[in-house]
Motif scaffolding. Structure first.
Motif, mmCIF file in Angstrom:
data_model
loop_
_atom_site.group_PDB
_atom_site.id
_atom_site.type_symbol
_atom_site.label_atom_id
_atom_site.label_comp_id
_atom_site.label_asym_id
_atom_site.label_seq_id
_atom_site.Cartn_x
_atom_site.Cartn_y
_atom_site.Cartn_z
ATOM 1 N N LYS A 68 59.983 -52.113 23.778
ATOM 2 C CA LYS A 68 58.871 -51.976 22.828
ATOM 3 C C LYS A 68 57.841 -50.950 23.300
ATOM 4 C CE LYS A 68 59.074 -56.888 21.486
ATOM 5 N NZ LYS A 68 58.282 -58.136 21.409
ATOM 6 N N GLY A 69 58.143 -50.222 24.388
ATOM 7 C CA GLY A 69 57.154 -49.314 24.953
ATOM 8 C C GLY A 69 55.954 -50.055 25.502
ATOM 9 N N ARG A 70 56.181 -51.335 25.888
ATOM 10 C CA ARG A 70 55.050 -52.212 26.202
ATOM 11 C C ARG A 70 55.142 -52.903 27.559
ATOM 12 N NH1 ARG A 70 54.241 -55.630 21.721
ATOM 13 N NH2 ARG A 70 54.057 -57.312 23.230
ATOM 14 N N GLU A 71 56.147 -52.605 28.342
ATOM 15 C CA GLU A 71 56.311 -53.361 29.576
ATOM 16 C C GLU A 71 55.146 -53.150 30.545
ATOM 17 O OE1 GLU A 71 60.200 -53.603 31.368
ATOM 18 O OE2 GLU A 71 61.166 -53.077 29.476
ATOM 19 N N VAL A 72 54.656 -51.930 30.635
ATOM 20 C CA VAL A 72 53.495 -51.651 31.485
ATOM 21 C C VAL A 72 52.230 -52.176 30.823
ATOM 22 C CG1 VAL A 72 52.158 -49.861 32.650
ATOM 23 C CG2 VAL A 72 54.647 -49.642 32.475
ATOM 24 N N THR A 73 52.101 -51.938 29.529
ATOM 25 C CA THR A 73 50.927 -52.392 28.784
ATOM 26 C C THR A 73 50.714 -53.888 28.931
ATOM 27 O OG1 THR A 73 51.007 -50.616 27.148
ATOM 28 C CG2 THR A 73 49.980 -52.676 26.457
ATOM 29 N N ASP A 74 51.772 -54.670 28.742
ATOM 30 C CA ASP A 74 51.623 -56.127 28.783
ATOM 31 C C ASP A 74 51.164 -56.613 30.149
ATOM 32 O OD1 ASP A 74 52.365 -56.185 26.159
ATOM 33 O OD2 ASP A 74 54.331 -57.089 26.477
ATOM 34 N N ARG A 75 51.566 -55.910 31.199
ATOM 35 C CA ARG A 75 51.097 -56.275 32.539
ATOM 36 C C ARG A 75 49.585 -56.089 32.653
ATOM 37 N NH1 ARG A 75 53.337 -52.550 36.171
ATOM 38 N NH2 ARG A 75 52.249 -53.731 37.774
ATOM 39 N N PHE B 172 37.418 -53.097 26.101
ATOM 40 C CA PHE B 172 38.694 -52.533 26.527
ATOM 41 C C PHE B 172 39.255 -51.697 25.389
ATOM 42 C CE2 PHE B 172 43.453 -53.627 26.771
ATOM 43 C CZ PHE B 172 43.759 -52.531 27.559
ATOM 44 N N TYR B 173 39.528 -50.405 25.653
ATOM 45 C CA TYR B 173 40.103 -49.498 24.669
ATOM 46 C C TYR B 173 41.528 -49.147 25.075
ATOM 47 C CZ TYR B 173 35.300 -48.779 23.055
ATOM 48 O OH TYR B 173 34.021 -48.966 22.566
ATOM 49 N N ILE B 174 42.452 -49.232 24.123
ATOM 50 C CA ILE B 174 43.848 -48.907 24.413
ATOM 51 C C ILE B 174 44.461 -48.130 23.266
ATOM 52 C CG2 ILE B 174 44.618 -51.155 23.512
ATOM 53 C CD1 ILE B 174 46.910 -51.026 25.597
ATOM 54 N N LEU B 175 45.254 -47.130 23.603
ATOM 55 C CA LEU B 175 45.997 -46.360 22.607
ATOM 56 C C LEU B 175 47.399 -46.942 22.467
ATOM 57 C CD1 LEU B 175 45.924 -42.646 21.867
ATOM 58 C CD2 LEU B 175 48.158 -43.695 22.217
ATOM 59 N N ASN C 113 25.015 -50.350 28.083
ATOM 60 C CA ASN C 113 24.477 -49.733 29.295
ATOM 61 C C ASN C 113 25.521 -49.749 30.409
ATOM 62 O OD1 ASN C 113 22.566 -48.502 30.964
ATOM 63 N ND2 ASN C 113 21.785 -50.477 31.698
ATOM 64 N N PRO C 114 26.677 -49.106 30.174
ATOM 65 C CA PRO C 114 27.779 -49.217 31.139
ATOM 66 C C PRO C 114 27.446 -48.593 32.489
ATOM 67 C CG PRO C 114 28.219 -47.458 29.564
ATOM 68 C CD PRO C 114 26.986 -48.174 29.084
ATOM 69 N N MET C 115 27.757 -49.347 33.538
ATOM 70 C CA MET C 115 27.507 -48.863 34.894
ATOM 71 C C MET C 115 28.805 -48.552 35.636
ATOM 72 S SD MET C 115 24.310 -48.650 34.957
ATOM 73 C CE MET C 115 24.153 -48.176 36.672
ATOM 74 N N PHE C 116 29.847 -49.359 35.399
ATOM 75 C CA PHE C 116 31.142 -49.150 36.050
ATOM 76 C C PHE C 116 32.221 -49.048 34.977
ATOM 77 C CE2 PHE C 116 28.606 -51.279 39.284
ATOM 78 C CZ PHE C 116 28.817 -50.453 40.363
ATOM 79 N N CYS C 117 32.932 -47.916 34.969
ATOM 80 C CA CYS C 117 33.918 -47.646 33.932
ATOM 81 C C CYS C 117 35.223 -47.207 34.572
ATOM 82 C CB CYS C 117 33.399 -46.556 32.992
ATOM 83 S SG CYS C 117 31.771 -46.967 32.306
ATOM 84 N N LEU C 118 36.321 -47.665 33.992
ATOM 85 C CA LEU C 118 37.641 -47.424 34.573
ATOM 86 C C LEU C 118 38.593 -46.857 33.531
ATOM 87 C CD1 LEU C 118 39.940 -47.911 36.742
ATOM 88 C CD2 LEU C 118 40.169 -50.197 35.720
ATOM 89 N N GLU C 119 39.332 -45.810 33.925
ATOM 90 C CA GLU C 119 40.506 -45.427 33.149
ATOM 91 C C GLU C 119 41.738 -45.722 33.989
ATOM 92 O OE1 GLU C 119 42.747 -42.016 30.543
ATOM 93 O OE2 GLU C 119 41.198 -41.340 31.937
ATOM 94 N N VAL C 120 42.650 -46.497 33.425
ATOM 95 C CA VAL C 120 43.911 -46.822 34.082
ATOM 96 C C VAL C 120 44.939 -45.784 33.661
ATOM 97 C CG1 VAL C 120 45.737 -48.538 34.310
ATOM 98 C CG2 VAL C 120 43.341 -49.270 34.112
ATOM 99 N N GLY C 121 45.609 -45.185 34.638
ATOM 100 C CA GLY C 121 46.613 -44.170 34.330
ATOM 101 C C GLY C 121 45.979 -42.912 33.774
ATOM 102 N N SER C 122 45.136 -42.280 34.562
ATOM 103 C CA SER C 122 44.283 -41.199 34.048
ATOM 104 C C SER C 122 44.980 -39.861 33.874
ATOM 105 C CB SER C 122 43.081 -41.008 34.979
ATOM 106 O OG SER C 122 43.532 -40.726 36.298
ATOM 107 N N GLY C 123 46.159 -39.675 34.467
ATOM 108 C CA GLY C 123 46.849 -38.397 34.301
ATOM 109 C C GLY C 123 46.010 -37.238 34.785
ATOM 110 N N SER C 124 45.707 -36.314 33.895
ATOM 111 C CA SER C 124 44.925 -35.129 34.256
ATOM 112 C C SER C 124 43.447 -35.433 34.437
ATOM 113 C CB SER C 124 45.080 -34.064 33.170
ATOM 114 O OG SER C 124 44.410 -34.482 31.989
ATOM 115 N N ILE D 138 39.605 -48.188 29.904
ATOM 116 C CA ILE D 138 40.312 -47.296 28.978
ATOM 117 C C ILE D 138 41.760 -47.170 29.433
ATOM 118 C CG2 ILE D 138 40.361 -44.966 27.984
ATOM 119 C CD1 ILE D 138 37.366 -44.739 29.011
ATOM 120 N N PHE D 139 42.684 -47.220 28.485
ATOM 121 C CA PHE D 139 44.103 -47.134 28.859
ATOM 122 C C PHE D 139 44.892 -46.384 27.797
ATOM 123 C CE2 PHE D 139 48.184 -49.701 29.891
ATOM 124 C CZ PHE D 139 48.560 -48.794 30.863
ATOM 125 N N ASN D 140 45.487 -45.265 28.217
ATOM 126 C CA ASN D 140 46.479 -44.568 27.404
ATOM 127 C C ASN D 140 47.817 -44.812 28.098
ATOM 128 O OD1 ASN D 140 48.064 -42.906 25.848
ATOM 129 N ND2 ASN D 140 46.958 -41.016 26.310
#
Length: 206
Positions: free
Chosen positions: A140-147, A162-165, A42-53, A113-115
């Motif tokens: 490793k393409g991970r410096e931002v991700t690890d933060r 938490f969903y991450i690509l 029953n999600p009430m507050f949802c966030l996408e980090v780095g949403s782009g478009s 959510i994070f792409n």
């Protein structure tokens, strides 16, 4: 889940903001696969980090119209585009120009959510505030991700997801180890090979 309309956006605008691509749509497919599980929260507050478009968080908002969606991006033009995408598709959403999720109240979000910028680059290429912020991932393409991983225990609700690509170059096993250390279980939701790149979406939860 429906794919949001984006025909309000001029092609030239994507010179400044990441244009939805295979990774964006894989993330939407992953969320669609998880719809029944997310509904039980029953999600009430949802966030996408780095949403782009804004295509992913808008798709989420279309599927969960009762939820209040928030997106962040360090690129101000991406914030403007995310907001316009949500508005064009009649989704209630606020957009904040910020670094990751640093300024939010702890334990606020039921779904994050994070792409991330996952391309392996030199560290010096990280830290931009323009379109480079959407792909330059550093070591490793991970410096931002690890933060962001280290922020998740504070920003995600106790019962949240938490969903991450990720791609194989990011060494997903190490991401799982980090999140296990932080007290989270993990599961691969979906995986797809795109050209020479293996993309996958992981979820983390208590």
């Amino acid at each position: 889940m429906e794919t949001p309309y984006q025909n309000h956006i001029a092609k030239s605008d994507f010179e400044h903001v990441y244009e939805p691509a295979e990774d964006s749509f894989l993330l939407i497919d992953a969320l669609e696969k998880e719809l029944d599980i997310i509904k039980t929260k029953n999600p009430m507050f949802c966030l996408e980090v780095g949403s782009g478009s804004g295509v992913v968080i808008t798709a989420f908002g279309m599927a969960f119209p009762e939820a209040f969606c928030i997106s962040t991006d360090v690129n101000f033009k991406a914030c403007e585009m995310s907001q316009s995408t949500a508005k064009y598709n009649k989704v209630l959403m606020d957009t904040v120009n910020m670094d990751l999720a640093s300024s939010f109240v702890n334990g606020m979000f039921d779904v994050i959510i994070f792409n991330p910028p996952y391309v392996v680059t030199e560290t010096s290429e990280c830290g931009g505030m323009d379109i480079t912020a959407s792909w330059a991932g550093g070591n490793k393409g991970r410096e931002v991700t690890d933060r962001l991983l280290n922020m998740i225990p504070k920003k995600l609700a106790q019962d949240g997801i938490f969903y991450i690509l990720l791609i194989e170059d990011n060494i997903p096993e190490e991401v799982t180890e980090i999140m296990t250390t932080l007290g989270y279980k993990s599961q691969m939701v979906i995986s797809r090979k795109v050209r020479n790149e293996q993309q996958l979406v992981m979820k983390f939860y208590k």
